[in-house]
Design an enzyme around this catalytic site. Sequence first.
Site, PDB file in Angstrom:
ATOM      1  N   HIS A 661     -88.120  50.184  47.623  1.00 21.12           N
ATOM      2  CA  HIS A 661     -86.956  50.689  48.375  1.00 21.12           C
ATOM      3  C   HIS A 661     -86.493  52.029  47.810  1.00 21.12           C
ATOM      4  O   HIS A 661     -86.837  52.409  46.686  1.00 21.12           O
ATOM      5  CB  HIS A 661     -85.801  49.686  48.288  1.00 21.12           C
ATOM      6  CG  HIS A 661     -85.330  49.468  46.870  1.00 21.12           C
ATOM      7  ND1 HIS A 661     -86.016  48.646  45.987  1.00 21.12           N
ATOM      8  CD2 HIS A 661     -84.275  49.967  46.176  1.00 21.12           C
ATOM      9  CE1 HIS A 661     -85.387  48.643  44.828  1.00 21.12           C
ATOM     10  NE2 HIS A 661     -84.329  49.450  44.899  1.00 21.12           N
ATOM     11  N   ASP A 663     -82.852  54.107  46.875  1.00 21.91           N
ATOM     12  CA  ASP A 663     -81.453  53.760  46.587  1.00 21.91           C
ATOM     13  C   ASP A 663     -80.545  54.685  47.394  1.00 21.91           C
ATOM     14  O   ASP A 663     -80.894  55.840  47.641  1.00 21.91           O
ATOM     15  CB  ASP A 663     -81.139  53.960  45.091  1.00 21.91           C
ATOM     16  CG  ASP A 663     -81.843  52.924  44.237  1.00 21.91           C
ATOM     17  OD1 ASP A 663     -82.233  51.863  44.771  1.00 21.91           O
ATOM     18  OD2 ASP A 663     -81.995  53.188  43.023  1.00 21.91           O
ATOM     19  N   HIS A 713     -89.115  52.914  44.742  1.00 17.44           N
ATOM     20  CA  HIS A 713     -89.441  52.049  43.592  1.00 17.44           C
ATOM     21  C   HIS A 713     -89.249  50.571  43.915  1.00 17.44           C
ATOM     22  O   HIS A 713     -88.626  50.218  44.919  1.00 17.44           O
ATOM     23  CB  HIS A 713     -88.590  52.438  42.382  1.00 17.44           C
ATOM     24  CG  HIS A 713     -87.102  52.324  42.643  1.00 17.44           C
ATOM     25  ND1 HIS A 713     -86.413  53.248  43.403  1.00 17.44           N
ATOM     26  CD2 HIS A 713     -86.188  51.411  42.259  1.00 17.44           C
ATOM     27  CE1 HIS A 713     -85.128  52.891  43.467  1.00 17.44           C
ATOM     28  NE2 HIS A 713     -84.973  51.781  42.781  1.00 17.44           N
ATOM     29  N   ARG A 723     -83.434  37.783  33.716  1.00 12.40           N
ATOM     30  CA  ARG A 723     -83.277  39.191  33.362  1.00 12.40           C
ATOM     31  C   ARG A 723     -82.043  39.731  34.063  1.00 12.40           C
ATOM     32  O   ARG A 723     -81.792  39.439  35.236  1.00 12.40           O
ATOM     33  CB  ARG A 723     -84.532  39.951  33.810  1.00 12.40           C
ATOM     34  CG  ARG A 723     -84.437  41.439  33.606  1.00 12.40           C
ATOM     35  CD  ARG A 723     -85.719  42.144  34.069  1.00 12.40           C
ATOM     36  NE  ARG A 723     -85.530  43.580  33.942  1.00 12.40           N
ATOM     37  CZ  ARG A 723     -85.817  44.469  34.893  1.00 12.40           C
ATOM     38  NH1 ARG A 723     -86.336  44.068  36.042  1.00 12.40           N
ATOM     39  NH2 ARG A 723     -85.593  45.749  34.694  1.00 12.40           N
TER      40      ARG A 723
END
Length: 732
Positions: A661, A663, A713, A723
């Site tokens: 995607h 940002d 990314h 995480r």
Amino acid sequence: MTLSSLLLFVAFFVGVFFPLKKCEEQQPPEDKLLVVTIATRETDGFKRFLRSAKYFNYTVKVLGQGHKWKSDGYMETPGGGQKVRLLKTALEELKIQDKIILFIDSYDVLFASGPKELLKKFHQAGHKVVFSSESLIWPDRHLEDKHPHVTEGNRFLNSGGFIGYLPNIKEMVAEWKGEDSDSDQLFFTKIYIDSTKRKSINITLDARCRLFQNLHGALDEVVLKFEDERVRARNLLYDTFPVIIHGNGPTKLQINYLGNYIPNTWTFETGCTACHEDLRPLTALKENDYPLVLIGIFIQQPTPFVTVFFERLLKLQYPKNRLKLFIYNQEACHMHHVSSFLQDYGSLYRDFRFIESEENMDTAASRNLAFDTCRKDKDCDYFFSVDIEVVIMNKNTLNILIEQNLSIVAPMVTRAGQLRSNFWGALSADGYYARSEDYVEIVQGRRVGVWNVPYVSSVYLIKASLLRTELTDYKLFNSHNVDPDMAYCHTIRNKGIFMHLTNMHSFGHILSTENYQTTHLHNDLWQIFENPQDWRDRYIHENYTHIIKDKLIETPCPDVYWFPVFSDIACNHLVEEMEYFGKWSGGRNVDPRIQGGYENVPTVDIHMDQINFEKEWHKFLLEYIAPITEKLYPGYYTKAQFDLAFVVRYKPDEQPSLKPHHDASTFTINIALNQLGLDYQGGGCRFLRYDCSVQAPRKGWALMHPGRLTHYHEGLPTTTGIRYIAVSFVDP
Ligand SMILES: *[C@@H]1O[C@H](CO)[C@@H](O)[C@H](O)[C@H]1NC(C)=O
Ligand SMILES: *[C@@H]1O[C@H](CO)[C@@H](O)[C@H](O)[C@H]1NC(C)=O
Ligand SMILES: *[C@@H]1O[C@H](CO)[C@@H](O)[C@H](O)[C@H]1NC(C)=O
Ligand SMILES: *[C@@H]1O[C@H](CO)[C@@H](O)[C@H](O)[C@H]1NC(C)=O
């Protein structure tokens, strides 16, 4: 008339009318002078007096040592007849007749100059006995008219200081037949206003304060004068430099103030000279011989960084087996901080006692009890009082204070960047704060030394011997109308005990406890505005300052920067705070939290605004990210605006990864909040255009990359564990 004959004429004229000095009677030599004073106790004021006398090499005879003082209390009240009786007896015993006697009080008196100047001025006064003067009449106002007029200066006699030839003084005190409780001042006044006696004894007043300065009624007349490495008090009204300064009546604080400088205790050239005298060095001692200190810790309001307080306490460079703890906590929200500290480390100390908030004890009572605990403990040598909002940065604080060897001494701590501190330089008429002339200079460290001040609070050291002798009253902190610490300082002042403040070292600061919310799990995270320095110390990575300076920055992929920003604790607190809040999004496209209500690439996350952290987060980005952005992307300036900042949770059985995607940002900040290998496996971020991944994220390190166009990314799958990352879309 020529110029030279004019000069000749003038010289002749001066010679005739002002005969040269050698024709006069000689000034008496200094070894004829004997200073006589009365001191029944070795008060702090008496020690100060002796120090000033020693400084100028005066010879002092002290009367009354060990006698019980008959007058009521420390403040001057009628009484003092005892002084005349003791003087009379002592003078009768004096073998040598050829003496000049200087008789003065000592608890509130200072020498500002030496015997030579004193004798010179005495000689110039042209009388056998010279009394100090004042503008106020006391104790009998009806005697006013009987006083001789003076052309300039004070009209009334003060018996706190006089100088004269021994036979004349003997003659004067020979008349004494009064009681110890009678007024010495009235006795001498009656001699003085009797014109026959005045003339036969040959008495005058030092009306213009050339020898003696009584401060009562003259506060506006007297200022400090710094000149040629010397400090003097100067009387502005008469333009004189008195040799002896007397803080008579209610001027004890002014003499204390002057005593911080006179005689050359502190000058601009030398700094503090008295600060290195009478020390009590600890360095040569074996650990077991260190003085035993009871540390009283008082928690009286919700306060940020309480855990940090205890971490610093632990780091004090002092043998723990010589420390006992007394902890008073009034706030339920700090219960677990105290108990977990005591559980982990309490046994390192010689002893500890914990008074909990439920015991319904107020502030004054807790302080009274703490003092009494030390007072009654025969091993206790010092009591070290520390309020929880004090940040002791200097690990040697306790040692430094003990080494000063003073009754009460406080390390100076200030509110960061402010003029507020834990001491007052002066008092207002009603006993509250007033700013002394040197206050700002001391707070800002432009005058460094050990200062006698009228009020200290928050953190100070007090000798236990004082608690067992002069401060035996259990209820030192009780008062109906003022704060406990004000009541306490009031008592100390009235007893003539000196409170000192040292700014010889940097010790630490005081936290702001204002606006401290206790609604969160880790409330300290919200302190970025109120206590920015402490927030930084706690939450910013220790190597943050090396990022630019030492190029502690990596470029793992083109235009992707990687640098340390959060401390371990910041990461933990943020994660724990989010888990505590617990309202993780479902990771669905429909998202009522955002504008438009639809998220193309949803994650399981919590937005900063959901925990009311957006203002603080913005401040963080502005303070710690924007400067770095501007260095790395030159010419781009940011106000660190964002619509979206959130913590993402990746979990194998929830949402392990994120599809490729862009940002909605100009640049993105992505901070790893936990540790690969320890907390999870897998994870990382891949930039597709460059086929480049950051696969070993470091806890506390931020990835910064452009948001749109180039840096398409994806989030790589987390395979085990959980995480967490904190993501901000900056400048959308
Ligand atoms: C006091 O006496 C000492 C030793 O005799 C001398 O060194 C010092 O200069 C004297 N101080 C003053 C102020 O005269
Ligand atoms: C007082 O003593 C001085 C000398 O010290 C003398 O000159 C003066 O005349 C005396 N005054 C009286 C009134 O005796
Ligand atoms: C400390 O101060 C006291 C009182 O002023 C003094 O008697 C003592 O010599 C000083 N030094 C030490 C080591 O206690
Ligand atoms: C900071 O840098 C020093 C020196 O490179 C290093 O030893 C230390 O571990 C770093 N601190 C942290 C928290 O990574």
